[in-house]
Design an enzyme around this catalytic site. Structure first.
Site, mmCIF file in Angstrom:
data_model
loop_
_atom_site.group_PDB
_atom_site.id
_atom_site.type_symbol
_atom_site.label_atom_id
_atom_site.label_comp_id
_atom_site.label_asym_id
_atom_site.label_seq_id
_atom_site.Cartn_x
_atom_site.Cartn_y
_atom_site.Cartn_z
ATOM 1 N N THR A 1 -0.080 3.998 -2.762
ATOM 2 C CA THR A 1 -0.898 5.047 -3.382
ATOM 3 C C THR A 1 -1.942 5.634 -2.420
ATOM 4 O OG1 THR A 1 -0.639 3.915 -5.480
ATOM 5 C CG2 THR A 1 -2.392 5.550 -5.363
ATOM 6 N N ILE B 1 -5.651 -0.384 -3.572
ATOM 7 C CA ILE B 1 -4.732 -1.392 -3.036
ATOM 8 C C ILE B 1 -5.141 -2.790 -3.507
ATOM 9 C CG2 ILE B 1 -3.625 -2.332 -0.966
ATOM 10 C CD1 ILE B 1 -3.109 0.720 -1.695
ATOM 11 N N THR B 2 -4.351 -3.303 -4.433
ATOM 12 C CA THR B 2 -4.589 -4.636 -4.983
ATOM 13 C C THR B 2 -4.478 -5.683 -3.877
ATOM 14 O OG1 THR B 2 -3.753 -3.979 -7.132
ATOM 15 C CG2 THR B 2 -3.731 -6.333 -6.653
ATOM 16 N N SER C 1 1.515 8.834 -8.436
ATOM 17 C CA SER C 1 2.947 8.607 -8.610
ATOM 18 C C SER C 1 3.786 9.534 -7.739
ATOM 19 C CB SER C 1 3.317 8.824 -10.076
ATOM 20 O OG SER C 1 2.585 7.954 -10.902
ATOM 21 N N ARG D 1 -11.563 -17.894 -41.433
ATOM 22 C CA ARG D 1 -12.581 -16.851 -41.635
ATOM 23 C C ARG D 1 -12.498 -16.331 -43.079
ATOM 24 N NH1 ARG D 1 -17.347 -14.348 -40.684
ATOM 25 N NH2 ARG D 1 -17.184 -12.092 -40.887
ATOM 26 N N ALA E 1 0.826 -1.206 0.000
ATOM 27 C CA ALA E 1 0.000 0.000 0.000
ATOM 28 C C ALA E 1 0.861 1.257 0.000
ATOM 29 C CB ALA E 1 -0.930 -0.012 1.210
ATOM 30 N N GLU F 1 9.152 -5.151 -9.895
ATOM 31 C CA GLU F 1 7.769 -5.235 -10.380
ATOM 32 C C GLU F 1 7.683 -4.882 -11.864
ATOM 33 O OE1 GLU F 1 4.732 -4.012 -7.622
ATOM 34 O OE2 GLU F 1 3.677 -2.931 -9.196
ATOM 35 N N THR G 1 2.637 4.889 -14.408
ATOM 36 C CA THR G 1 2.010 5.064 -15.721
ATOM 37 C C THR G 1 3.065 5.088 -16.831
ATOM 38 O OG1 THR G 1 2.212 7.460 -15.557
ATOM 39 C CG2 THR G 1 0.166 6.497 -14.714
ATOM 40 N N GLY H 1 -13.516 -8.218 -36.151
ATOM 41 C CA GLY H 1 -14.650 -7.383 -36.560
ATOM 42 C C GLY H 1 -15.736 -7.371 -35.491
#
Lengths: 86, 381
Positions: B128, B159-160, B134, B270, B126, B244, B367, B341
């Site tokens: 952010t 927080i993932t 950033s 196709r 954690a 990471e 980012t 498509g």
């Protein structure tokens, strides 16, 4: 090749003045680089990269202490210590 | 210089693809719709050894090299359609295990790494906050020292893994008068009084990876919870980010390779007019672009992983890999939708989910704009 303290200091100062101070101004040996805003977090990465390339040393991140890179003098001491010349 | 995979690496990749195809994909459309994390998938990954693949054997890991690890992650990406699950595993490894391994005391490693490796513990990191993405100087969460404890106050967002996490690495200011050296990292366990996890945040993509806010209301933690030295949080975070940015997109190389294989197969059957669509240059050029992206991505990531294997700095290479792979994974998803498509736009064909998931990669772990700043700075600007 062993480098003396004056040579190392000259290179460090030139780098900081050129890359973080637009090539202008005076930089004192004990000036706090982070608190004064001269070096920010991105600059810190840049500083590490400069030290590694210029002095041919490699940092293990777990051995880096930010406070020991906060002034010209402390940077020089860290470099010399890492190169085993102190 | 050797660009080939050795026999062992070929076996690891094959095993990773098999794991993913057999155990991680079932029910993904439904889980994506509901925003549901797969504990079964998490356990299957742990049984395979994924969570502990880079950790030392003494803590229950597989102690694989960085190059072996990216081969496995590429295999997982090739086989697995649950991109959210893999994102959660990556976040657990790179945001929690790696900093513990690199900066933890022996006691901290012995306490947490075995559980993180076998998947019985889930990790989250954690950094952010709501007012700063950033901008790490903008962090407001603080940790005040008091009678041998630290008192955490503040909040974190995006927080993932937070809704399912057992162990959190929290970055907080320990000295507001300092800039770079005012940040520290702490290990906080689920259930610690004063720690609250918010409601899950609904996202556009990676919906099977749970995310929420985390709040600290006078959260009292022992001084032994400090990870690394006080004031050295930036170094812990910087190291974690370097790793990471190298590894988190290795699975995206596998995804791009899977999409390429799917495109080759689909365009060969196709038809448009009297020809299969792979006879048209408009399609051929898209496939050529997709192939090139896979190859360049793989080389970028292998070089960065190789540098880490030799204990060298890879900040620039990590940023280049992160930037290139994330942006080009989005491009390959977009090309796939164009190739398919109208079908490509339909949920049933699963390409819109790949697109939604891929878009996140240009934002998390810094980012694309931040990666460009780093690359420029390290190029001498």
């Amino acid at each position: 090749m062993a480098e003396n303290i004056d040579e190392v200091k000259k290179k460090v100062k030139e780098f900081i003045i050129q890359d973080f101070m637009f090539g202008k101004g005076e930089l004192k040996d004990e000036e706090l680089l982070f608190e004064s805003g001269i070096i920010d977090s991105l600059g810190f990465i840049k500083l590490l990269s400069f030290i590694e390339k210029t002095f041919n040393i490699s940092f293990n991140m777990s051995e880096i202490v930010i406070e020991k890179l906060n002034t010209v003098n402390s940077i020089v001491n860290t470099i010399l210590s890492k190169k085993g010349t102190t | 210089m050797d660009f080939s995979l050795d026999t062992n690496q070929q076996g690891l990749k094959k095993a990773a693809i098999e794991l993913a195809e057999k155990k991680l994909n079932e029910g993904i459309a439904e889980r994506d719709r509901k925003g549901e994390f797969s504990y079964e998938g998490w356990k299957a990954c742990a049984d395979f050894g994924l969570q502990g693949m880079m950790m030392p054997k003494k803590y229950g890991g597989m102690e694989l090299s960085t190059l072996d690890a990216i081969v496995i992650l590429e295999g997982i990406g090739f086989g697995c359609k649950d991109n959210g699950l893999i994102f959660s595993v990556n976040s657990h490894i790179l945001g929690c295990e790696i900093p513990l391994l690199h900066f933890g005391t022996e006691e901290q490693k012995e306490k947490y790494l075995p559980g993180l490796c076998d998947g019985s513990l889930i990790g989250a990191t954690a950094m952010t906050e709501a007012e700063g993405g950033s901008d790490i100087f903008g962090i407001k969460t603080c940790a005040v020292k008091s009678d041998g404890f630290y008192i955490l106050k503040g909040s974190k967002t995006f927080i993932t893994n937070a809704p399912v996490a057992d162990v959190f690495l929290i970055y907080a200011k320990t000295d507001t008068s300092k800039k770079l050296s005012g940040l520290s990292c702490f290990i906080v366990e689920k259930g610690t009084p004063g720690l609250t996890v918010g409601k899950p945040i609904e996202k556009m993509g990676l919906r099977t990876s749970p995310m929420s806010e985390v709040f600290f209301d006078n959260c009292k933690i022992r001084k032994e919870s400090l990870l690394g030295d006080e004031g050295n949080g930036l170094v812990v975070f910087g190291d974690s980010m370097e790793w990471e940015r190298i590894f988190i997109l290795a699975s995206c190389v596998g995804i791009m390779d899977r999409l390429l294989a799917q495109a080759v197969k689909y365009t060969a059957i196709r038809k448009s007019g009297n020809n299969t669509i792979n006879k048209y240059q408009a399609i051929m050029h898209k496939i050529a672009d997709m192939k090139l992206r896979v190859e360049i991505s793989r080389l970028l990531i292998q070089k960065a992983a190789w540098l880490k294997m030799h204990s060298k700095s890879a900040q620039m290479e990590a940023s280049m890999a992160k930037l290139y792979i994330s942006e080009n994974c989005v491009k390959s998803c977009r090309d796939m939708i164009q190739i398919f498509g109208g079908y490509g736009y339909m949920v049933e064909y699963e390409l819109e989910r790949e697109m939604r998931d891929a878009l996140a990669s240009t934002i998390y772990s810094g980012t694309s704009e931040i990666q460009k700043n780093i690359i420029a700075a390290l190029s001498g600007l």
